[in-house]
Design a protein around this motif. Structure first.
Motif, PDB file in Angstrom:
ATOM      1  N   ASN A 115       0.825  -1.214   0.000  1.00 44.17           N
ATOM      2  CA  ASN A 115       0.000   0.000   0.000  1.00 44.17           C
ATOM      3  C   ASN A 115       0.852   1.253   0.000  1.00 44.17           C
ATOM      4  OD1 ASN A 115      -2.506  -1.316  -0.027  1.00 44.17           O
ATOM      5  ND2 ASN A 115      -2.506  -1.571   2.187  1.00 44.17           N
ATOM      6  N   GLU A 116       1.977   1.220   0.706  1.00 34.89           N
ATOM      7  CA  GLU A 116       2.884   2.361   0.645  1.00 34.89           C
ATOM      8  C   GLU A 116       3.406   2.549  -0.781  1.00 34.89           C
ATOM      9  OE1 GLU A 116       4.785   2.789   5.110  1.00 34.89           O
ATOM     10  OE2 GLU A 116       5.871   1.586   3.630  1.00 34.89           O
ATOM     11  N   ASP A 117       3.884   1.458  -1.381  1.00 31.36           N
ATOM     12  CA  ASP A 117       4.445   1.535  -2.735  1.00 31.36           C
ATOM     13  C   ASP A 117       3.432   2.063  -3.744  1.00 31.36           C
ATOM     14  OD1 ASP A 117       6.889   0.503  -1.918  1.00 31.36           O
ATOM     15  OD2 ASP A 117       6.371  -1.558  -2.447  1.00 31.36           O
ATOM     16  N   GLU A 118       2.205   1.577  -3.674  1.00 29.40           N
ATOM     17  CA  GLU A 118       1.233   1.802  -4.733  1.00 29.40           C
ATOM     18  C   GLU A 118       0.301   2.984  -4.485  1.00 29.40           C
ATOM     19  OE1 GLU A 118      -0.699  -1.954  -5.224  1.00 29.40           O
ATOM     20  OE2 GLU A 118       1.211  -3.017  -5.489  1.00 29.40           O
ATOM     21  N   SER A 144      13.903   6.298  -3.060  1.00 27.89           N
ATOM     22  CA  SER A 144      14.561   5.066  -3.511  1.00 27.89           C
ATOM     23  C   SER A 144      15.079   4.204  -2.358  1.00 27.89           C
ATOM     24  CB  SER A 144      15.679   5.381  -4.502  1.00 27.89           C
ATOM     25  OG  SER A 144      16.658   6.231  -3.948  1.00 27.89           O
ATOM     26  N   PRO A 145      15.628   4.763  -1.259  1.00 25.87           N
ATOM     27  CA  PRO A 145      16.045   3.879  -0.158  1.00 25.87           C
ATOM     28  C   PRO A 145      14.881   3.104   0.460  1.00 25.87           C
ATOM     29  CG  PRO A 145      17.075   6.030   0.068  1.00 25.87           C
ATOM     30  CD  PRO A 145      16.030   6.160  -0.999  1.00 25.87           C
ATOM     31  N   TYR A 146      13.713   3.729   0.527  1.00 25.78           N
ATOM     32  CA  TYR A 146      12.540   3.046   1.071  1.00 25.78           C
ATOM     33  C   TYR A 146      12.044   1.980   0.099  1.00 25.78           C
ATOM     34  CZ  TYR A 146      12.794   7.144   4.059  1.00 25.78           C
ATOM     35  OH  TYR A 146      13.236   8.110   4.912  1.00 25.78           O
ATOM     36  N   ASN A 147      12.096   2.277  -1.199  1.00 24.32           N
ATOM     37  CA  ASN A 147      11.745   1.262  -2.188  1.00 24.32           C
ATOM     38  C   ASN A 147      12.699   0.074  -2.121  1.00 24.32           C
ATOM     39  OD1 ASN A 147       9.501   2.547  -3.402  1.00 24.32           O
ATOM     40  ND2 ASN A 147      10.850   3.869  -4.585  1.00 24.32           N
ATOM     41  N   ASP A 148      13.988   0.369  -1.943  1.00 27.80           N
ATOM     42  CA  ASP A 148      14.977  -0.707  -1.842  1.00 27.80           C
ATOM     43  C   ASP A 148      14.679  -1.599  -0.628  1.00 27.80           C
ATOM     44  OD1 ASP A 148      16.217   0.298  -4.070  1.00 27.80           O
ATOM     45  OD2 ASP A 148      17.832   1.299  -2.978  1.00 27.80           O
ATOM     46  N   ASP A 149      14.326  -0.964   0.491  1.00 32.67           N
ATOM     47  CA  ASP A 149      13.981  -1.739   1.693  1.00 32.67           C
ATOM     48  C   ASP A 149      12.791  -2.648   1.422  1.00 32.67           C
ATOM     49  OD1 ASP A 149      16.009  -0.545   3.082  1.00 32.67           O
ATOM     50  OD2 ASP A 149      14.716   0.700   4.355  1.00 32.67           O
ATOM     51  N   HIS A 150      11.793  -2.132   0.746  1.00 32.85           N
ATOM     52  CA  HIS A 150      10.597  -2.925   0.454  1.00 32.85           C
ATOM     53  C   HIS A 150      10.936  -4.104  -0.451  1.00 32.85           C
ATOM     54  CE1 HIS A 150       7.508   0.502   1.426  1.00 32.85           C
ATOM     55  NE2 HIS A 150       8.297   0.199   2.439  1.00 32.85           N
ATOM     56  N   GLN A 151      11.796  -3.866  -1.428  1.00 35.72           N
ATOM     57  CA  GLN A 151      12.216  -4.960  -2.298  1.00 35.72           C
ATOM     58  C   GLN A 151      12.936  -6.040  -1.505  1.00 35.72           C
ATOM     59  OE1 GLN A 151      11.696  -5.535  -5.655  1.00 35.72           O
ATOM     60  NE2 GLN A 151      10.250  -3.828  -5.513  1.00 35.72           N
ATOM     61  N   HIS A 178      14.050  -0.196   9.315  1.00 37.51           N
ATOM     62  CA  HIS A 178      13.281   0.501   8.286  1.00 37.51           C
ATOM     63  C   HIS A 178      12.260   1.457   8.904  1.00 37.51           C
ATOM     64  CE1 HIS A 178      10.986   1.146   4.617  1.00 37.51           C
ATOM     65  NE2 HIS A 178       9.894   0.725   5.242  1.00 37.51           N
ATOM     66  N   ILE A 179      11.534   0.977   9.912  1.00 34.87           N
ATOM     67  CA  ILE A 179      10.494   1.799  10.532  1.00 34.87           C
ATOM     68  C   ILE A 179      11.103   2.974  11.283  1.00 34.87           C
ATOM     69  CG2 ILE A 179       8.800   1.784  12.421  1.00 34.87           C
ATOM     70  CD1 ILE A 179       7.908  -0.984  11.367  1.00 34.87           C
ATOM     71  N   ALA A 180      12.219   2.757  11.966  1.00 35.96           N
ATOM     72  CA  ALA A 180      12.872   3.857  12.687  1.00 35.96           C
ATOM     73  C   ALA A 180      13.265   4.967  11.717  1.00 35.96           C
ATOM     74  CB  ALA A 180      14.097   3.338  13.434  1.00 35.96           C
ATOM     75  N   GLU A 181      13.810   4.595  10.569  1.00 41.46           N
ATOM     76  CA  GLU A 181      14.202   5.592   9.572  1.00 41.46           C
ATOM     77  C   GLU A 181      12.982   6.278   8.970  1.00 41.46           C
ATOM     78  OE1 GLU A 181      16.770   5.911   5.399  1.00 41.46           O
ATOM     79  OE2 GLU A 181      16.834   4.078   6.612  1.00 41.46           O
ATOM     80  N   GLU A 182      11.957   5.497   8.686  1.00 39.07           N
ATOM     81  CA  GLU A 182      10.742   6.054   8.094  1.00 39.07           C
ATOM     82  C   GLU A 182      10.099   7.077   9.028  1.00 39.07           C
ATOM     83  OE1 GLU A 182       6.875   3.762   7.072  1.00 39.07           O
ATOM     84  OE2 GLU A 182       8.241   3.397   5.400  1.00 39.07           O
ATOM     85  N   GLU A 183       9.979   6.726  10.304  1.00 35.28           N
ATOM     86  CA  GLU A 183       9.305   7.630  11.236  1.00 35.28           C
ATOM     87  C   GLU A 183      10.133   8.872  11.526  1.00 35.28           C
ATOM     88  OE1 GLU A 183       8.011   5.520  14.685  1.00 35.28           O
ATOM     89  OE2 GLU A 183       6.486   4.374  13.595  1.00 35.28           O
ATOM     90  N   SER A 184      11.448   8.733  11.578  1.00 36.77           N
ATOM     91  CA  SER A 184      12.283   9.887  11.921  1.00 36.77           C
ATOM     92  C   SER A 184      12.554  10.804  10.731  1.00 36.77           C
ATOM     93  CB  SER A 184      13.618   9.419  12.508  1.00 36.77           C
ATOM     94  OG  SER A 184      14.382   8.705  11.551  1.00 36.77           O
ATOM     95  N   GLN A 185      12.599  10.239   9.515  1.00 39.08           N
ATOM     96  CA  GLN A 185      12.997  11.033   8.361  1.00 39.08           C
ATOM     97  C   GLN A 185      11.868  11.292   7.374  1.00 39.08           C
ATOM     98  OE1 GLN A 185      16.716   9.775   6.558  1.00 39.08           O
ATOM     99  NE2 GLN A 185      17.451   8.930   8.477  1.00 39.08           N
ATOM    100  N   LEU A 186      11.020  10.281   7.135  1.00 39.99           N
ATOM    101  CA  LEU A 186       9.973  10.456   6.134  1.00 39.99           C
ATOM    102  C   LEU A 186       8.697  11.059   6.703  1.00 39.99           C
ATOM    103  CD1 LEU A 186       9.218  10.062   3.183  1.00 39.99           C
ATOM    104  CD2 LEU A 186       8.485   7.725   3.743  1.00 39.99           C
TER     105      LEU A 186
END
Length: 218
Positions: A73-76, A93-100, A134-142
């Motif tokens: 759902n995040e990707d799409e 792109s770093p978040y997409n890479d994590d999802h892959q 991944h979640i720590a980076e997402e919440e702090s940066q994204l």
């Protein structure tokens, strides 16, 4: 493949209402907490036999579905909204890479569901480690980028699309599972935004979920 027509949206203007990221914080908390509980349970010395072993595998399968669907759902849905409103301010792109990278370990976890409990413990532990970072980076940066640039209505549209995608069988797990990990204030906000059908579904399924949780974790 994403077949949803993404909402036409412009960046949030200063002074306009910020998006409510409550659901994101709660689902992150729920995923991490239950992966930790499952790895602790599977790695413990106590026996897991019969109905409890079956229930544990079924619960783990439900969590894996939640992890997969959340990132799809995040990707799409969410990422295209972020690109339209904040593409100049963030590189996704770093978040997409994590999802892959999550795909193969999710496959390993699913394959381990019917095997030795310690193989499942190992696979879930790897997934937990990946998600924790991944979640720590997402919440702090994204998340600050989302709050700054994504309008409230655009994020609410994403949440509505996510709810439409989930089938009834999945929602009977998702609704009480999320409320299980929400604070009282978060739960009130989630229920207020859910609409009457989902509020009714939660009322009808919360006791069943509680029994299922007790069967697995005691």
């Amino acid at each position: 493949m994403n077949t949803v027509q993404i909402l036409a949206v412009s960046p949030r203007k200063s002074g306009e209402r910020e998006p409510d990221l409550t659901s994101m914080y709660v689902i992150h908390r729920a995923m991490l907490a239950d992966l930790r509980r499952l790895t602790d349970l599977l790695g413990g010395a106590g026996p897991l036999l019969g109905a409890r072993l079956w229930a544990t595998r079924a619960y783990a399968a439900a969590i894996l579905t939640e992890v997969h669907d959340h990132h799809a759902n995040e990707d799409e849905l969410l990422w295209p909204i972020i690109e339209r409103t904040a593409g100049h301010a963030v590189d996704l792109s770093p978040y997409n890479d994590d999802h892959q990278a999550l795909g193969p370990i999710l496959d390993r976890c699913r394959a381990a569901l019917g095997r030795d409990r310690h193989e499942l413990e190992w696979a879930l532990g790897v997934l937990l480690h990946m998600l924790d970072e991944h979640i720590a980076e997402e919440e702090s940066q994204l998340f600050p980028i989302i709050s700054r640039f994504v309008p409230y209505e655009a994020y609410a549209w994403v949440e509505k699309q996510v709810a439409k995608r989930a089938g009834l069988a999945q929602l009977t797990f998702t609704a009480p599972w999320l409320l299980r990990y929400a604070t009282a204030d978060e739960g009130a906000r989630l229920l207020a935004g859910a609409g009457a059908p989902l509020r009714l579904l939660y009322a009808l399924t919360k006791s069943r979920y509680a029994r299922r949780e007790r069967m697995v974790f005691g």
